[in-house]
Design a protein around this motif. Structure first.
Motif, mmCIF file in Angstrom:
data_model
loop_
_atom_site.group_PDB
_atom_site.id
_atom_site.type_symbol
_atom_site.label_atom_id
_atom_site.label_comp_id
_atom_site.label_asym_id
_atom_site.label_seq_id
_atom_site.Cartn_x
_atom_site.Cartn_y
_atom_site.Cartn_z
ATOM 1 N N PRO A 160 28.660 32.660 18.241
ATOM 2 C CA PRO A 160 28.811 31.426 19.040
ATOM 3 C C PRO A 160 30.104 31.456 19.851
ATOM 4 C CG PRO A 160 28.207 30.910 16.779
ATOM 5 C CD PRO A 160 28.547 32.370 16.798
ATOM 6 N N LEU A 161 30.056 30.798 20.995
ATOM 7 C CA LEU A 161 31.233 30.709 21.865
ATOM 8 C C LEU A 161 32.252 29.763 21.240
ATOM 9 C CD1 LEU A 161 29.484 30.440 25.341
ATOM 10 C CD2 LEU A 161 30.639 32.438 24.381
ATOM 11 N N ILE A 162 33.498 30.230 21.197
ATOM 12 C CA ILE A 162 34.566 29.395 20.602
ATOM 13 C C ILE A 162 35.134 28.441 21.632
ATOM 14 C CG2 ILE A 162 36.818 29.472 19.468
ATOM 15 C CD1 ILE A 162 36.057 32.200 18.338
ATOM 16 N N ASN A 163 35.540 28.957 22.751
ATOM 17 C CA ASN A 163 36.118 28.133 23.814
ATOM 18 C C ASN A 163 35.359 28.393 25.110
ATOM 19 O OD1 ASN A 163 38.260 26.959 22.239
ATOM 20 N ND2 ASN A 163 39.345 28.935 22.387
ATOM 21 N N PRO A 164 34.176 27.822 25.256
ATOM 22 C CA PRO A 164 33.440 28.056 26.503
ATOM 23 C C PRO A 164 34.175 27.451 27.688
ATOM 24 C CG PRO A 164 32.390 26.323 25.194
ATOM 25 C CD PRO A 164 33.458 26.931 24.334
ATOM 26 N N GLY A 165 34.204 28.205 28.762
ATOM 27 C CA GLY A 165 34.893 27.756 29.951
ATOM 28 C C GLY A 165 36.352 28.150 29.984
ATOM 29 N N GLN A 166 36.859 28.773 28.905
ATOM 30 C CA GLN A 166 38.249 29.208 28.850
ATOM 31 C C GLN A 166 38.305 30.734 28.908
ATOM 32 O OE1 GLN A 166 40.814 27.086 28.925
ATOM 33 N NE2 GLN A 166 39.302 25.411 29.007
ATOM 34 N N PRO A 167 39.360 31.282 29.482
ATOM 35 C CA PRO A 167 39.464 32.739 29.548
ATOM 36 C C PRO A 167 39.456 33.365 28.165
ATOM 37 C CG PRO A 167 41.051 31.722 31.028
ATOM 38 C CD PRO A 167 40.462 30.613 30.190
ATOM 39 N N GLY A 168 38.748 34.479 28.015
ATOM 40 C CA GLY A 168 38.642 35.195 26.751
ATOM 41 C C GLY A 168 38.976 36.666 26.934
ATOM 42 N N ASN A 169 38.522 37.455 25.986
ATOM 43 C CA ASN A 169 38.789 38.895 26.025
ATOM 44 C C ASN A 169 37.814 39.593 26.963
ATOM 45 O OD1 ASN A 169 40.845 38.619 24.106
ATOM 46 N ND2 ASN A 169 39.377 38.820 22.406
ATOM 47 N N ILE A 170 38.329 40.483 27.756
ATOM 48 C CA ILE A 170 37.495 41.334 28.621
ATOM 49 C C ILE A 170 37.557 42.745 28.050
ATOM 50 C CG2 ILE A 170 37.144 42.232 30.944
ATOM 51 C CD1 ILE A 170 38.406 39.714 32.052
ATOM 52 N N GLU A 171 36.564 43.093 27.235
ATOM 53 C CA GLU A 171 36.539 44.369 26.533
ATOM 54 C C GLU A 171 35.616 45.385 27.205
ATOM 55 O OE1 GLU A 171 35.501 43.505 22.540
ATOM 56 O OE2 GLU A 171 37.241 42.191 22.175
ATOM 57 N N CYS A 172 35.151 45.089 28.385
ATOM 58 C CA CYS A 172 34.271 46.006 29.119
ATOM 59 C C CYS A 172 35.105 46.800 30.113
ATOM 60 C CB CYS A 172 33.180 45.232 29.865
ATOM 61 S SG CYS A 172 32.188 44.160 28.804
ATOM 62 N N THR A 173 34.577 47.947 30.489
ATOM 63 C CA THR A 173 35.196 48.754 31.547
ATOM 64 C C THR A 173 34.752 48.197 32.889
ATOM 65 O OG1 THR A 173 35.131 50.690 30.106
ATOM 66 C CG2 THR A 173 35.478 51.078 32.454
ATOM 67 N N THR A 174 35.705 47.745 33.681
ATOM 68 C CA THR A 174 35.381 47.094 34.954
ATOM 69 C C THR A 174 36.176 47.736 36.085
ATOM 70 O OG1 THR A 174 37.101 45.407 34.664
ATOM 71 C CG2 THR A 174 34.904 44.901 33.812
ATOM 72 N N ARG A 175 35.634 47.615 37.271
ATOM 73 C CA ARG A 175 36.306 48.044 38.495
ATOM 74 C C ARG A 175 36.036 46.999 39.585
ATOM 75 N NH1 ARG A 175 38.065 51.014 35.330
ATOM 76 N NH2 ARG A 175 38.425 53.268 35.436
ATOM 77 N N ARG A 176 37.036 46.747 40.402
ATOM 78 C CA ARG A 176 36.881 45.820 41.515
ATOM 79 C C ARG A 176 36.980 46.608 42.814
ATOM 80 N NH1 ARG A 176 37.754 40.599 39.382
ATOM 81 N NH2 ARG A 176 38.584 40.715 37.249
ATOM 82 N N GLN A 194 29.971 44.198 59.505
ATOM 83 C CA GLN A 194 31.002 43.281 60.005
ATOM 84 C C GLN A 194 31.709 42.566 58.856
ATOM 85 O OE1 GLN A 194 29.052 40.652 62.738
ATOM 86 N NE2 GLN A 194 28.748 42.221 64.310
ATOM 87 N N THR A 195 30.935 42.045 57.900
ATOM 88 C CA THR A 195 31.533 41.289 56.802
ATOM 89 C C THR A 195 31.969 42.236 55.687
ATOM 90 O OG1 THR A 195 29.358 40.968 55.794
ATOM 91 C CG2 THR A 195 30.128 39.282 57.313
ATOM 92 N N THR A 196 32.967 41.815 54.954
ATOM 93 C CA THR A 196 33.483 42.567 53.814
ATOM 94 C C THR A 196 32.973 41.912 52.526
ATOM 95 O OG1 THR A 196 35.464 43.199 55.033
ATOM 96 C CG2 THR A 196 35.537 43.405 52.643
ATOM 97 N N LYS A 197 32.467 42.725 51.613
ATOM 98 C CA LYS A 197 31.918 42.219 50.365
ATOM 99 C C LYS A 197 32.838 42.608 49.216
ATOM 100 C CE LYS A 197 27.551 41.942 49.839
ATOM 101 N NZ LYS A 197 26.106 42.201 49.626
ATOM 102 N N TYR A 198 32.951 41.684 48.266
ATOM 103 C CA TYR A 198 33.746 41.933 47.067
ATOM 104 C C TYR A 198 32.790 42.106 45.904
ATOM 105 C CZ TYR A 198 36.116 40.557 42.773
ATOM 106 O OH TYR A 198 36.559 40.494 41.483
ATOM 107 N N ALA A 199 32.952 43.189 45.152
ATOM 108 C CA ALA A 199 32.064 43.495 44.028
ATOM 109 C C ALA A 199 32.890 43.764 42.788
ATOM 110 C CB ALA A 199 31.190 44.702 44.346
ATOM 111 N N LEU A 200 32.385 43.255 41.661
ATOM 112 C CA LEU A 200 32.954 43.546 40.352
ATOM 113 C C LEU A 200 31.966 44.443 39.614
ATOM 114 C CD1 LEU A 200 35.024 43.021 38.032
ATOM 115 C CD2 LEU A 200 33.612 41.046 37.410
ATOM 116 N N VAL A 201 32.346 45.680 39.355
ATOM 117 C CA VAL A 201 31.449 46.659 38.760
ATOM 118 C C VAL A 201 31.783 46.778 37.277
ATOM 119 C CG1 VAL A 201 30.554 49.014 38.864
ATOM 120 C CG2 VAL A 201 31.346 47.886 40.952
ATOM 121 N N VAL A 202 30.759 46.611 36.413
ATOM 122 C CA VAL A 202 30.921 46.630 34.962
ATOM 123 C C VAL A 202 30.054 47.731 34.381
ATOM 124 C CG1 VAL A 202 30.698 45.274 32.839
ATOM 125 C CG2 VAL A 202 31.378 44.152 34.966
#
Length: 339
Positions: free
Chosen positions: A127-143, A153-161
């Motif tokens: 169960p979620l302890i503090n939903p809506g609050q920042p928690g641990n990010i234990e995944c490998t991510t790249r921005r 023309q437009t620039t896109k921002y992607a979060l890769v997990v």
């Protein structure tokens, strides 16, 4: 029998003349009854020869019919082979694996923010302890930022997990996003699945890599205020030129999130779970059911039968002509004897 009689007559003409003189002498001294002067033996020989001729003609027609059937089979075999070459059959095979190559999950959150990300096993999500609050990010991510491949023309921002790998332990990735406010009636986050997160990491041009992925793969959405459960399956397709393309099939189920926070909030929470549906990789390829070696063997057999039938027909015709000549020669000799 006719041929033996003809050969004996041709070899011993003097003996036949002596035999004729003896017959004339005996006939002058002895008078035979009319019943013994019949033509029983020649008629029997003639009937046997006639039956043989009729039987040969019947065989000839049978072999001609077989030749016609063989020619039709050759035409039909070649037509079927050409038709199968034009219309290959789709073959589907399944390969069981214990570990997948970790896929890449590219999120386009916009103004949303990633609060937490964690790998869980055996389908157990606490169960979620503090939903809506920042928690641990234990995944490998790249921005990463890159130019939209469709508009340039437009620039896109992607979060890769990095996605799940261990299918036996039912590994899953659970992510939580937060959006403080939106001016739209509906809030959703786009995401994109591609085959290998490691290829993305090793790529020297990650922006070009993401542009190619967006051009090749489909994108999906998950909505705010729900927990979206995504079950993925991998499909590999082998093209005619030998290349291989990879795509994902997914089953999604949406569960309503009950917000138990004390104060009413105007922000939106997004929850999404990614896991593998089963340990089978589906491989699709087009195969041609027509085997050229089977067709060559069949054609060789048919042509061999044609040549044998033609050879038999030729020998039958020669034999019938020979028998006919012998019969005419025998008839002329009998007429000469009578005269």
């Amino acid at each position: 029998q006719l041929s033996e009689d003809v050969e004996r007559v041709s070899e011993n003409p003097t003996d036949e003349r002596e035999g004729e003189m003896e017959v004339h002498e005996d006939a002058s001294s002895v008078i035979l009854p009319d019943s013994e002067l019949g033509t029983t033996a020649p008629s029997l020989r003639f009937s046997k020869t006639c039956l043989k001729n009729v039987f040969s003609v019947i065989l000839l027609f049978i072999y001609l019919l077989l030749m016609a059937v063989a020619v039709f089979l050759v035409y039909q075999t070649i037509s079927d082979f050409r038709e199968k070459l034009k219309h290959p059959v789709m073959s589907v095979s399944y390969k069981e694996v214990s570990l997948y190559d970790a896929p890449g999950i590219a999120f386009y959150p916009g103004k949303a923010r990633l609060l937490s990300c964690k790998h869980h096993y055996y389908d157990h999500i606490p169960p979620l302890i503090n939903p809506g609050q920042p928690g641990n990010i234990e995944c490998t991510t790249r921005r990463i930022n890159y130019t939209d491949p469709f508009t340039n023309q437009t620039t896109k921002y992607a979060l890769v997990v990095q996605g799940p790998r261990d299918v036996k332990k039912k590994e899953l990735v659970f992510l939580q996003f937060h959006l403080n406010g939106t001016d739209q009636d509906f809030s959703a986050i786009d995401y994109l699945l591609f085959s290998s997160f490691q290829e993305f990491i090793n790529s020297p041009e990650k922006a070009e890599f993401m542009k190619d992925c967006e051009s090749s793969y489909s994108s999906w959405k998950f909505s705010g205020g729900f927990r979206t459960w995504v079950k993925m399956s991998l499909v590999k397709t082998k093209e005619e030129d030998g290349s291989e393309t990879v795509e994902f099939k997914q089953e999604t189920s949406v569960v309503n999130y009950i917000d138990q926070r004390t104060k009413p909030r105007s922000d939106q929470l997004f929850f999404v779970v990614f896991e593998w549906k089963d340990p089978f990789i589906q491989t699709v390829q087009d195969i041609i059911t027509a085997n050229p070696w089977n067709m060559i063997a069949l054609l060789c057999g048919i042509f061999l039968a044609l040549f044998k039938a033609a050879d038999f027909a030729k020998l039958s015709v020669k034999w019938m002509i020979k028998i006919r000549k012998r019969h005419l020669k025998r008839s002329r000799q009998v007429m000469n004897h009578i005269s």
